[in-house]
Structure formats: structure tokens, C-alpha cells
Design an enzyme around this catalytic site. Structure first.
Site, mmCIF file in Angstrom:
data_model
loop_
_atom_site.group_PDB
_atom_site.id
_atom_site.type_symbol
_atom_site.label_atom_id
_atom_site.label_comp_id
_atom_site.label_asym_id
_atom_site.label_seq_id
_atom_site.Cartn_x
_atom_site.Cartn_y
_atom_site.Cartn_z
ATOM 1 N N ASN A 210 0.339 -1.317 0.198
ATOM 2 C CA ASN A 210 0.108 -0.439 -0.213
ATOM 3 C C ASN A 210 1.019 1.523 -0.072
ATOM 4 O O ASN A 210 2.033 0.888 0.608
ATOM 5 C CB ASN A 210 -0.492 0.439 0.897
ATOM 6 C CG ASN A 210 -0.286 -0.512 2.566
ATOM 7 O OD1 ASN A 210 0.954 0.404 2.718
ATOM 8 N ND2 ASN A 210 -0.060 -1.137 3.569
ATOM 9 N N ASP A 279 -4.251 -6.226 4.936
ATOM 10 C CA ASP A 279 -5.755 -6.686 5.872
ATOM 11 C C ASP A 279 -5.186 -8.936 5.572
ATOM 12 O O ASP A 279 -5.030 -9.468 6.102
ATOM 13 C CB ASP A 279 -6.283 -6.343 5.663
ATOM 14 C CG ASP A 279 -6.762 -5.255 6.133
ATOM 15 O OD1 ASP A 279 -7.252 -4.704 6.010
ATOM 16 O OD2 ASP A 279 -5.831 -5.142 7.702
ATOM 17 N N LYS A 289 8.119 -17.136 -10.655
ATOM 18 C CA LYS A 289 7.536 -16.179 -11.075
ATOM 19 C C LYS A 289 5.677 -17.132 -11.732
ATOM 20 O O LYS A 289 6.254 -17.820 -12.219
ATOM 21 C CB LYS A 289 7.913 -15.437 -11.905
ATOM 22 C CG LYS A 289 7.662 -14.239 -12.611
ATOM 23 C CD LYS A 289 8.225 -13.426 -14.032
ATOM 24 C CE LYS A 289 7.568 -12.358 -14.151
ATOM 25 N NZ LYS A 289 8.557 -12.030 -15.550
ATOM 26 N N PRO A 305 -2.704 -12.284 10.357
ATOM 27 C CA PRO A 305 -3.289 -11.685 11.679
ATOM 28 C C PRO A 305 -3.345 -10.333 11.914
ATOM 29 O O PRO A 305 -2.122 -9.618 11.212
ATOM 30 C CB PRO A 305 -2.424 -12.336 11.882
ATOM 31 C CG PRO A 305 -0.601 -12.628 11.447
ATOM 32 C CD PRO A 305 -1.486 -12.394 9.678
ATOM 33 N N ASP A 306 -4.479 -10.389 12.876
ATOM 34 C CA ASP A 306 -3.646 -8.688 13.537
ATOM 35 C C ASP A 306 -3.140 -8.641 13.896
ATOM 36 O O ASP A 306 -3.260 -8.844 15.988
ATOM 37 C CB ASP A 306 -6.273 -8.233 13.830
ATOM 38 C CG ASP A 306 -6.244 -7.305 14.153
ATOM 39 O OD1 ASP A 306 -7.294 -6.660 13.925
ATOM 40 O OD2 ASP A 306 -5.059 -6.642 14.327
ATOM 41 N N ILE A 307 -2.810 -8.039 14.153
ATOM 42 C CA ILE A 307 -1.286 -7.642 14.875
ATOM 43 C C ILE A 307 -1.516 -6.780 16.020
ATOM 44 O O ILE A 307 -0.452 -7.534 17.293
ATOM 45 C CB ILE A 307 -0.074 -6.633 14.167
ATOM 46 C CG1 ILE A 307 0.249 -7.451 12.993
ATOM 47 C CG2 ILE A 307 1.049 -6.422 14.942
ATOM 48 C CD1 ILE A 307 1.267 -7.011 12.002
ATOM 49 N N VAL A 308 -1.966 -5.621 15.772
ATOM 50 C CA VAL A 308 -2.856 -4.486 17.150
ATOM 51 C C VAL A 308 -3.647 -5.208 18.819
ATOM 52 O O VAL A 308 -2.887 -5.883 19.751
ATOM 53 C CB VAL A 308 -2.163 -3.902 16.926
ATOM 54 C CG1 VAL A 308 -3.842 -3.672 16.820
ATOM 55 C CG2 VAL A 308 -2.531 -2.598 18.212
ATOM 56 N N PHE A 323 -3.848 2.689 14.977
ATOM 57 C CA PHE A 323 -4.675 4.289 13.959
ATOM 58 C C PHE A 323 -5.629 3.573 12.763
ATOM 59 O O PHE A 323 -5.956 2.888 13.335
ATOM 60 C CB PHE A 323 -3.765 4.395 12.819
ATOM 61 C CG PHE A 323 -2.231 5.120 13.763
ATOM 62 C CD1 PHE A 323 -1.413 4.955 14.720
ATOM 63 C CD2 PHE A 323 -2.684 6.602 12.739
ATOM 64 C CE1 PHE A 323 -0.858 6.250 15.045
ATOM 65 C CE2 PHE A 323 -1.444 7.823 13.524
ATOM 66 C CZ PHE A 323 -0.697 7.461 14.408
ATOM 67 N N LYS A 341 -10.155 -4.069 18.544
ATOM 68 C CA LYS A 341 -9.250 -4.512 18.924
ATOM 69 C C LYS A 341 -8.830 -4.711 20.012
ATOM 70 O O LYS A 341 -6.812 -4.738 20.702
ATOM 71 C CB LYS A 341 -8.501 -3.834 17.495
ATOM 72 C CG LYS A 341 -8.322 -4.043 16.161
ATOM 73 C CD LYS A 341 -8.046 -2.900 15.465
ATOM 74 C CE LYS A 341 -7.707 -3.062 13.852
ATOM 75 N NZ LYS A 341 -7.134 -3.953 12.851
HETATM 76 O O1 PMT Z 1 2.877 5.898 7.016
HETATM 77 P P1 PMT Z 1 2.374 7.392 6.170
HETATM 78 O O2 PMT Z 1 2.757 7.852 4.609
HETATM 79 O O3 PMT Z 1 3.380 8.370 7.224
HETATM 80 O O4 PMT Z 1 0.761 7.587 6.362
HETATM 81 C C1 PMT Z 1 -0.215 7.656 7.534
HETATM 82 C C2 PMT Z 1 -0.687 6.245 7.676
HETATM 83 C C3 PMT Z 1 -2.379 6.828 6.550
HETATM 84 C C4 PMT Z 1 -0.437 4.512 7.061
HETATM 85 C C5 PMT Z 1 -1.052 5.771 9.060
HETATM 86 O O5 PMT Z 1 -1.036 7.524 9.689
HETATM 87 C C6 PMT Z 1 -1.546 4.797 9.682
HETATM 88 O O6 PMT Z 1 -3.373 5.108 9.443
HETATM 89 N N1 PMT Z 1 -1.952 3.908 9.684
HETATM 90 C C7 PMT Z 1 -3.419 2.401 9.451
HETATM 91 C C8 PMT Z 1 -2.802 2.388 8.104
HETATM 92 C C9 PMT Z 1 -4.084 1.038 8.760
HETATM 93 O O7 PMT Z 1 -3.995 0.051 8.617
HETATM 94 O O8 PMT Z 1 -5.018 1.864 9.019
HETATM 95 P P2 PMT Z 1 -6.430 0.393 9.321
HETATM 96 O O9 PMT Z 1 -7.982 1.123 9.790
HETATM 97 O O10 PMT Z 1 -6.245 -1.245 8.185
HETATM 98 O O11 PMT Z 1 -5.469 -0.021 10.773
HETATM 99 C C10 PMT Z 1 -5.846 -0.346 11.821
HETATM 100 C C11 PMT Z 1 -5.171 -0.182 12.646
HETATM 101 O O12 PMT Z 1 -5.344 -2.217 13.116
HETATM 102 C C12 PMT Z 1 -3.886 0.078 13.024
HETATM 103 O O13 PMT Z 1 -3.613 0.429 13.877
HETATM 104 C C13 PMT Z 1 -3.325 -1.318 11.925
HETATM 105 O O14 PMT Z 1 -1.705 -1.277 12.119
HETATM 106 C C14 PMT Z 1 -3.594 -2.019 12.604
HETATM 107 N N2 PMT Z 1 -3.332 -3.007 12.323
HETATM 108 C C15 PMT Z 1 -4.516 -3.276 10.606
HETATM 109 C C16 PMT Z 1 -4.112 -4.946 9.776
HETATM 110 C C17 PMT Z 1 -3.649 -6.055 10.658
HETATM 111 N N3 PMT Z 1 -3.309 -6.840 9.934
HETATM 112 N N4 PMT Z 1 -2.403 -5.592 11.473
HETATM 113 C C18 PMT Z 1 -3.145 -4.175 12.313
HETATM 114 O O15 PMT Z 1 -1.843 -4.320 13.873
#
Ligand code: PMT
Length: 398
Positions: A210, A279, A289, A305-308, A323, A341
Site C-alpha cells: 500500500n 489485511d 514467477k 493476523p491482526d497484529i495490534v 490508527f 481490537k
Molecule cells: O506512513 P504514512 O505515509 O505517513 O501514512 C500514515 C498512515 C496513513 C499509514 C497512518 O496514519 C495510518 O493510518 N496507519 C494505519 C493504517 C492502517 O492499516 O489502518 P487500518 O484502519 O487498516 O488498521 C487499523 C489498525 O490496526 C492500525 O493500527 C493497524 O496498524 C492495525 N492493523 C491492521 C491490520 C492488521 N493485520 N494488523 C494490524 O495491526
């Protein structure tokens, strides 16, 4: 170690009778171990000689924006990046107005616009000018953007008037500068931050990823380090230099980021998940390839896996800040993630805009937790990171 050891400070001097006191500010900053570079507006040169400031600071004094000699040495962008702190003392009414409107018609105002460093100003002007609604509105705008205002002091002024408007005393200015670095907000704390994208391989050549640049996470790592924390930065592939004085763990996939996060979180106080984790990943990664197969290709994906959420579940006493990257119904989706989460708080940002969010230098976010929410208007990610950490600590009595 002195309080400002290894700190790089640009002292901006603008036109006003208080400019003579800036010589004392240089000396006291250096007494505290700072490296000081002086940038003067042309008007400041009417109140104190550049040669005096060069002799005191031990560095060339920079005045003109288009000074080819200076540009060859250290141009305005390099100066802006060099600094840990931009301290403007004295800051005249006119220069403050220039800051509000983003003018870049002098070297100092160009540096103000370009620098990611903390910005501190010590206003100095006649008491009636200070009391004017325009001046007060300008100060309020700068404060909203995260600029630190020192003073002004009140008392008898050079023009004979009495009232607020005198530049704060040099030793008070230096004490405030020290406090910004030693804000100690996170002194003794261990902070783990994930940043950047993950890359999920499809075959040895291709991957899913992304637009995350890592800027937001890296700014948080920088701010947490400045606030005295021991920082572990777990970063997907980005093209940023890691902040000095923090421990970098470079990863590629979500799986690798999960392993590194679980390991680092075991003895952490705070976990901040700024990374844009993919995700989904390929159900099977092709060993060779993938050859083109007609007009369409189907790839089976499975959830990562959902890390956070995993980190939060494994560490019940850890403060976890997530975030939310959304393009619509931002607060509602963010609150859903806060709950699902099991986060302590979540930072919601609109990633449909071009001027904030992914890869932008600025961001505009909302802090959301179970009891409250707070909007942080658009500002640099460097300043936003400092403001988020301050809110986190002050709000939650960490
Ligand atoms: O890196 P930059 O270019 O500065 O851009 C900043 C940002 C937009 C990336 C940042 O501000 C931001 O929004 N980061 C979170 C992006 C994201 O994955 O958001 P989400 O809504 O998809 O995920 C929600 C939360 O779960 C996030 O804290 C993410 O780190 C976490 N997550 C999501 C999926 C996953 N499989 N594991 C996770 O831990």
C-alpha cells in the site's frame, strides 16, 4: 551531560531593539552544550551586527535567502533539516504575521516553513502592538499549530511605555528550550512503534502492498525519543532514514511484523500501531514467477493476523494506541476498531485526501478513546507526533 548537549538550534533574530539580547541567548545556549546557528532578518542587522553573532556562535551568520555563498555552504533547506529546534528571539510583530501567513520572503521565514523541528518564539514589541487584536489572533493561530510561545515579559519598555511586550529574559528563554527537550514526558518508558507498509509476496517478483511511506510512524519514533523514551521502531519497507537514537527492526511481511511486535511488546509500556498492515496475503506464494494466464488472473488471498489486536490481547497492562485509516464514516469505523481490537485509544485519519494521510508531510487526525475525542487540526507529522504523545501522557497519566 549538559541539558542541550548535541542539540542543534537555529536562533532566528528579527528586527527590534530586543535583538541585542539575542547575543546573550546564544551564549547561554552554548553554555548548555547546544550547537547554535544564527539566522537574522535584514532588519535585525540594524540592531546587532552579524559579526558579533558570528563571533559568539562560531558559525557563519545567515541573512539573505538568495545568498549564493551561503547557499553553497548550507542552504535554507539544509538549515531547516539540520535543526532540532527553531528558536526565534526576538520575534517581531511583523515576523509573527509572516509566520501565520506562511510567507517565505526571507531566509528565516523560508526556514520556518521548511523545518520539521520544534518551533519556539519569544515575541517582542510595543505593549499596544502586543494588545492589538491582530497580534493576539496571530499568536493564537501559531499556538494552535503547535508553536511554543515564550512570554512576552511585562514592564518598562525601551519606548517608555509600561506593559506586556518585552522579550522574555534570555535565561528564561533557554530554560524553556531545555524543558522542550527534556520534557521527559516518556522518560524511562519503553515505546514500541510499527510504521510503514507490509509487503505480501505473490511470487519471487510480485507483492501486495500500500501507499504508506512510514512518515507518521517515524515522526512518532522521533518525538518519543525526544521525550526521553527507549524506542523500538518496527518498520516495513520505506525510504526514510530511521531517527537517531532509536532501535530499528526492519520487516517485510505482516507475519514478520507480528513476530517482532510480540517480542518487543513483552517489556514495553506503550505500543503504537501506525503501520499500514496488509489485511490479506496470498494463500500460496508461488515458488516461481507466475506466468501470464490470458486476460484475467485469479489469486486466492487469506487474512493476515491482526497484529495490534494480538499484541493487545497478549499484554493486558500495555497501553495500546492504534490508527484507523478510513475514507468515510471515519469516527464510527474508528470506534468499531477501538473496541474490536481492544485498544486504549485510536487515531483516526482520512486517507481519501491528498494533503494528509498516506505519504503526506502533514496529517489531520482525531484522538478517540472510550471517554473522549479530540481533533488535531492539520499540521506537520513531526509536530502532530509531539502533540499526540503529549496528549497521550497528559490525558492518561502514564
Ligand atoms: O506512513 P504514512 O505515509 O505517513 O501514512 C500514515 C498512515 C496513513 C499509514 C497512518 O496514519 C495510518 O493510518 N496507519 C494505519 C493504517 C492502517 O492499516 O489502518 P487500518 O484502519 O487498516 O488498521 C487499523 C489498525 O490496526 C492500525 O493500527 C493497524 O496498524 C492495525 N492493523 C491492521 C491490520 C492488521 N493485520 N494488523 C494490524 O495491526
Amino acid at each position: 551531560m549538559s541539558s542541550l548537549s548535541n542539540k542543534r538550534i537555529i536562533l532566528g533574530v528579527t528586527g527590534g531593539i530586543a535583538a541585542y539580547k539575542s547575543a546573550e541567548v546564544v551564549r547561554r545556549l552554548q553554555d548548555q552544550g547546544a550547537e547554535v546557528r544564527v539566522v537574522m532578518t535584514p532588519a535585525a542587522g540594524e540592531f546587532i551586527r552579524p559579526l558579533t553573532m558570528q563571533a559568539l556562535s562560531g558559525n557563519p551568520v545567515h541573512i539573505e535567502l538568495l545568498d549564493s555563498e551561503a547557499e553553497a555552504g548550507m542552504g535554507h533547506i539544509e538549515l531547516a533539516r539540520w535543526a532540532d529546534l527553531l528558536l526565534i528571539a526576538p520575534a517581531s510583530a511583523d515576523f509573527i504575521a509572516n509566520m501565520v501567513h506562511g510567507r517565505a520572503d526571507s531566509l528565516l521565514s523560508a526556514i520556518h516553513l521548511a523545518t520539521p523541528a520544534m518551533v519556539v518564539i519569544a515575541p517582542a514589541m510595543n505593549q499596544a502592538m502586543w494588545a492589538h487584536p491582530a497580534s493576539l489572533a496571530n499568536i493564537a493561530t501559531l499556538q494552535e499549530r503547535g508553536v511554543c510561545i515564550i512570554g512576552p515579559d511585562a514592564g518598562i519598555q525601551a519606548c517608555g511605555d509600561v506593559g506586556p511586550g518585552r522579550m522574555q529574559r534570555p535565561d528564561d528563554i533557554v530554560e524553556r528550550a531545555i524543558s522542550l527537550f527534556e520534557n521527559g514526558l516518556l522518560a524511562g518508558k519503553k515505546v514500541v512503534i510499527t510504521a510503514g507498509p507490509t509487503r505480501e509476496a505473490l511470487d519471487p517478483v510480485r507483492y501486495i502492498s500500500n501507499h504508506s511511506s512510514g512518515k507518521m510512524g517515524y515522526a512518532l519514533a522521533q518525538a518519543a525519543t525526544e521525550a526521553g523514551a527507549k524506542v523500538t521502531l518496527i518498520s516495513g519497507p520505506v525510504s526514510l532514514a530511521p531517527p537517531e537514537r532509536c532501535q530499528l527492526t526492519a520487516v517485510t511481511s505482516a507475519d514478520e511484523m507480528l513476530s517482532a511486535s510480540l517480542e518487543a511488546a513483552t517489556d514495553a509500556d506503550v505500543f503504537i500501531a501506525a503501520a499500514a498492515v496488509a489485511d490479506y496475503r496470498a494463500s500460496t506464494v508461488a515458488e516461481q514467477k507466475i506466468k501470464k494466464q490470458g486476460e484475467q488472473m485469479t489469486i486466492n488471498l487469506e487474512k493476515n493476523p491482526d497484529i495490534v489486536a494480538t499484541v493487545s490481547a497478549a499484554n493486558p497492562n500495555l497501553f495500546v494506541l492504534g490508527f484507523a485509516a478510513e475514507t468515510q464514516d471515519i469516527e464510527s469505523y474508528a470506534r468499531d476498531k477501538l473496541a474490536s481490537k481492544n485498544l486504549n485509544a485510536i487515531i483516526a485519519n482520512d486517507v481519501s485526501r491528498g494533503d494528509v494521510g498516506f505519504n503526506a508531510d502533514d496529517n489531520e487526525v482525531s484522538w478517540i478513546d472510550a471517554d473522549s475525542s479530540k481533533v488535531f487540526s492539520k499540521r506537520s507529522k513531526a509536530q502532530l507526533a509531539r502533540d499526540i504523545l503529549e496528549h497521550m501522557v497528559n490525558h492518561l497519566k502514564l
